[in-house]
Design a protein around this motif. Sequence first.
Motif, PDB file in Angstrom:
ATOM      1  N   GLU A 153      -8.624   1.209  47.862  1.00 54.03           N
ATOM      2  CA  GLU A 153      -7.262   1.781  48.049  1.00 54.03           C
ATOM      3  C   GLU A 153      -7.492   2.842  49.418  1.00 54.03           C
ATOM      4  OE1 GLU A 153      -4.196   0.819  47.309  1.00 54.03           O
ATOM      5  OE2 GLU A 153      -5.211  -0.641  45.985  1.00 54.03           O
ATOM      6  N   LEU A 154      -8.473   3.731  49.213  1.00 52.20           N
ATOM      7  CA  LEU A 154      -8.760   4.530  50.204  1.00 52.20           C
ATOM      8  C   LEU A 154      -9.276   3.906  51.479  1.00 52.20           C
ATOM      9  CD1 LEU A 154     -10.457   7.667  48.167  1.00 52.20           C
ATOM     10  CD2 LEU A 154      -7.961   7.429  49.255  1.00 52.20           C
ATOM     11  N   CYS A 155      -9.836   2.677  51.424  1.00 49.37           N
ATOM     12  CA  CYS A 155     -10.445   2.048  52.752  1.00 49.37           C
ATOM     13  C   CYS A 155      -9.301   1.033  53.149  1.00 49.37           C
ATOM     14  CB  CYS A 155     -11.618   1.315  52.300  1.00 49.37           C
ATOM     15  SG  CYS A 155     -12.931   2.523  52.094  1.00 49.37           S
ATOM     16  N   GLU A 156      -8.074   1.296  52.714  1.00 50.60           N
ATOM     17  CA  GLU A 156      -6.688   0.629  52.898  1.00 50.60           C
ATOM     18  C   GLU A 156      -7.198  -1.085  52.447  1.00 50.60           C
ATOM     19  OE1 GLU A 156      -5.990   1.333  56.949  1.00 50.60           O
ATOM     20  OE2 GLU A 156      -5.501   3.360  56.454  1.00 50.60           O
ATOM     21  N   ARG A 157      -7.639  -1.357  51.570  1.00 51.44           N
ATOM     22  CA  ARG A 157      -7.941  -2.820  50.919  1.00 51.44           C
ATOM     23  C   ARG A 157      -8.887  -3.678  51.987  1.00 51.44           C
ATOM     24  NH1 ARG A 157      -5.094  -2.791  46.546  1.00 51.44           N
ATOM     25  NH2 ARG A 157      -4.331  -5.067  46.330  1.00 51.44           N
ATOM     26  N   ASN A 158      -9.805  -2.799  52.448  1.00 46.65           N
ATOM     27  CA  ASN A 158     -10.768  -3.536  53.184  1.00 46.65           C
ATOM     28  C   ASN A 158     -12.263  -4.010  52.428  1.00 46.65           C
ATOM     29  OD1 ASN A 158     -13.015  -3.991  55.152  1.00 46.65           O
ATOM     30  ND2 ASN A 158     -11.807  -3.189  56.564  1.00 46.65           N
ATOM     31  N   VAL A 159     -12.205  -4.949  52.165  1.00 47.17           N
ATOM     32  CA  VAL A 159     -13.399  -5.242  51.386  1.00 47.17           C
ATOM     33  C   VAL A 159     -14.790  -5.127  51.785  1.00 47.17           C
ATOM     34  CG1 VAL A 159     -14.821  -7.188  49.850  1.00 47.17           C
ATOM     35  CG2 VAL A 159     -12.117  -7.172  50.035  1.00 47.17           C
ATOM     36  N   SER A 160     -14.961  -5.100  53.010  1.00 50.75           N
ATOM     37  CA  SER A 160     -16.242  -4.907  53.775  1.00 50.75           C
ATOM     38  C   SER A 160     -16.459  -3.486  53.737  1.00 50.75           C
ATOM     39  CB  SER A 160     -16.307  -5.710  54.990  1.00 50.75           C
ATOM     40  OG  SER A 160     -16.278  -7.161  55.197  1.00 50.75           O
ATOM     41  N   GLU A 161     -15.431  -2.683  54.048  1.00 48.00           N
ATOM     42  CA  GLU A 161     -15.749  -1.281  54.290  1.00 48.00           C
ATOM     43  C   GLU A 161     -15.944  -0.648  52.731  1.00 48.00           C
ATOM     44  OE1 GLU A 161     -15.729   2.590  55.930  1.00 48.00           O
ATOM     45  OE2 GLU A 161     -15.995   0.652  56.742  1.00 48.00           O
ATOM     46  N   THR A 162     -15.082  -1.324  51.903  1.00 50.52           N
ATOM     47  CA  THR A 162     -15.162  -0.608  50.569  1.00 50.52           C
ATOM     48  C   THR A 162     -16.751  -0.958  50.049  1.00 50.52           C
ATOM     49  OG1 THR A 162     -13.066  -1.108  50.038  1.00 50.52           O
ATOM     50  CG2 THR A 162     -14.447  -0.625  48.184  1.00 50.52           C
ATOM     51  N   ALA A 163     -17.067  -2.125  50.193  1.00 55.43           N
ATOM     52  CA  ALA A 163     -18.520  -2.656  49.825  1.00 55.43           C
ATOM     53  C   ALA A 163     -19.751  -1.609  50.638  1.00 55.43           C
ATOM     54  CB  ALA A 163     -18.844  -4.121  50.334  1.00 55.43           C
ATOM     55  N   ARG A 164     -19.395  -1.486  51.917  1.00 58.54           N
ATOM     56  CA  ARG A 164     -20.325  -0.695  52.656  1.00 58.54           C
ATOM     57  C   ARG A 164     -20.257   1.032  52.152  1.00 58.54           C
ATOM     58  NH1 ARG A 164     -20.541   3.364  56.194  1.00 58.54           N
ATOM     59  NH2 ARG A 164     -18.255   3.490  56.461  1.00 58.54           N
ATOM     60  N   LEU A 166     -19.677   1.960  49.038  1.00 51.41           N
ATOM     61  CA  LEU A 166     -20.135   1.732  47.673  1.00 51.41           C
ATOM     62  C   LEU A 166     -21.415   1.356  47.613  1.00 51.41           C
ATOM     63  CD1 LEU A 166     -17.172   0.357  45.782  1.00 51.41           C
ATOM     64  CD2 LEU A 166     -17.848   2.700  45.635  1.00 51.41           C
ATOM     65  N   ASN A 167     -21.933   0.971  48.851  1.00 55.79           N
ATOM     66  CA  ASN A 167     -23.770   0.409  48.672  1.00 55.79           C
ATOM     67  C   ASN A 167     -23.536  -0.764  47.862  1.00 55.79           C
ATOM     68  OD1 ASN A 167     -26.067   0.552  49.763  1.00 55.79           O
ATOM     69  ND2 ASN A 167     -26.897   1.897  48.502  1.00 55.79           N
ATOM     70  N   MET A 168     -22.843  -1.681  48.011  1.00 52.68           N
ATOM     71  CA  MET A 168     -22.743  -2.897  47.224  1.00 52.68           C
ATOM     72  C   MET A 168     -22.593  -4.032  48.058  1.00 52.68           C
ATOM     73  SD  MET A 168     -19.585  -3.215  44.628  1.00 52.68           S
ATOM     74  CE  MET A 168     -20.181  -2.352  43.625  1.00 52.68           C
ATOM     75  N   HIS A 169     -23.158  -5.263  47.678  1.00 58.33           N
ATOM     76  CA  HIS A 169     -22.868  -6.505  48.383  1.00 58.33           C
ATOM     77  C   HIS A 169     -21.456  -6.867  48.268  1.00 58.33           C
ATOM     78  CE1 HIS A 169     -23.198 -10.751  49.747  1.00 58.33           C
ATOM     79  NE2 HIS A 169     -24.435 -10.342  50.220  1.00 58.33           N
ATOM     80  N   ARG A 170     -20.812  -7.372  49.490  1.00 60.22           N
ATOM     81  CA  ARG A 170     -19.493  -7.597  49.710  1.00 60.22           C
ATOM     82  C   ARG A 170     -19.064  -8.709  48.580  1.00 60.22           C
ATOM     83  NH1 ARG A 170     -17.246 -11.596  51.929  1.00 60.22           N
ATOM     84  NH2 ARG A 170     -18.990 -12.326  53.373  1.00 60.22           N
ATOM     85  N   ARG A 171     -19.761  -9.641  48.421  1.00 62.91           N
ATOM     86  CA  ARG A 171     -19.484 -10.907  47.325  1.00 62.91           C
ATOM     87  C   ARG A 171     -19.691 -10.201  45.945  1.00 62.91           C
ATOM     88  NH1 ARG A 171     -22.909 -15.790  49.919  1.00 62.91           N
ATOM     89  NH2 ARG A 171     -21.838 -16.024  51.755  1.00 62.91           N
ATOM     90  N   THR A 172     -20.223  -9.341  45.741  1.00 66.07           N
ATOM     91  CA  THR A 172     -20.294  -8.771  44.319  1.00 66.07           C
ATOM     92  C   THR A 172     -18.986  -8.011  44.299  1.00 66.07           C
ATOM     93  OG1 THR A 172     -22.790  -8.536  44.372  1.00 66.07           O
ATOM     94  CG2 THR A 172     -21.462  -6.993  42.744  1.00 66.07           C
TER      95      THR A 172
END
Length: 183
Positions: A153-164, A166-172
């Motif tokens: 939510e803080l990353c405005e629902r941007n999956v790529s930014e959130t994954a970056r 959280l240091n996790m793979h985007r697909r995960t």
Amino acid sequence: MDTLTTPSETLKTLLIVDDDKPFLQRLARAMEARGFAVDTADTVADGLAKVDSQAPSYAVVDMRLGDGNGLDVVERLRDRRPDARTIVLTGYGNIATAVSAVKMGAVDYLAKPADADEVFAALTRDPDIRAEPPENPMSADRVRWEHIQRVYELCERNVSETARRLNMHRRTLQRILAKRAPR
């Protein structure tokens, strides 16, 4: 015949700030039944206005509201009335927001859904007595899920930014977001 109220009873003013209207109404009725003079607000702006007009002796404030952060209300109340007892409610419980709430002046931090008994106990507990551990705390999986949702939510629902972040793979991350919340 009306019963006489003592001065301490007249000081039991409570402001509840939450944008979940059914919850707000239920909690207001329950707290009135417990002897509080309750006022409600469903936005940060309305909460700030009510604190400015007459700062209550108690407050229950939701962390995330439609027009901003409930901690703004907590901070304003602390400035206007330092002796007020405030608790923060949130569906996005984590250590960082709990620390922020306490630094802003909250005396306790409760995860939603909190019932009226928990709220009443937190508001009226002796400050020198440590709170009891919860009967049914969130599972580690639920805490992880809540944290991921909050960052998302803080990353405005941007999956790529959130994954970056959280240091996790985007697909995960996408698989986690597609699942229901764990219990």
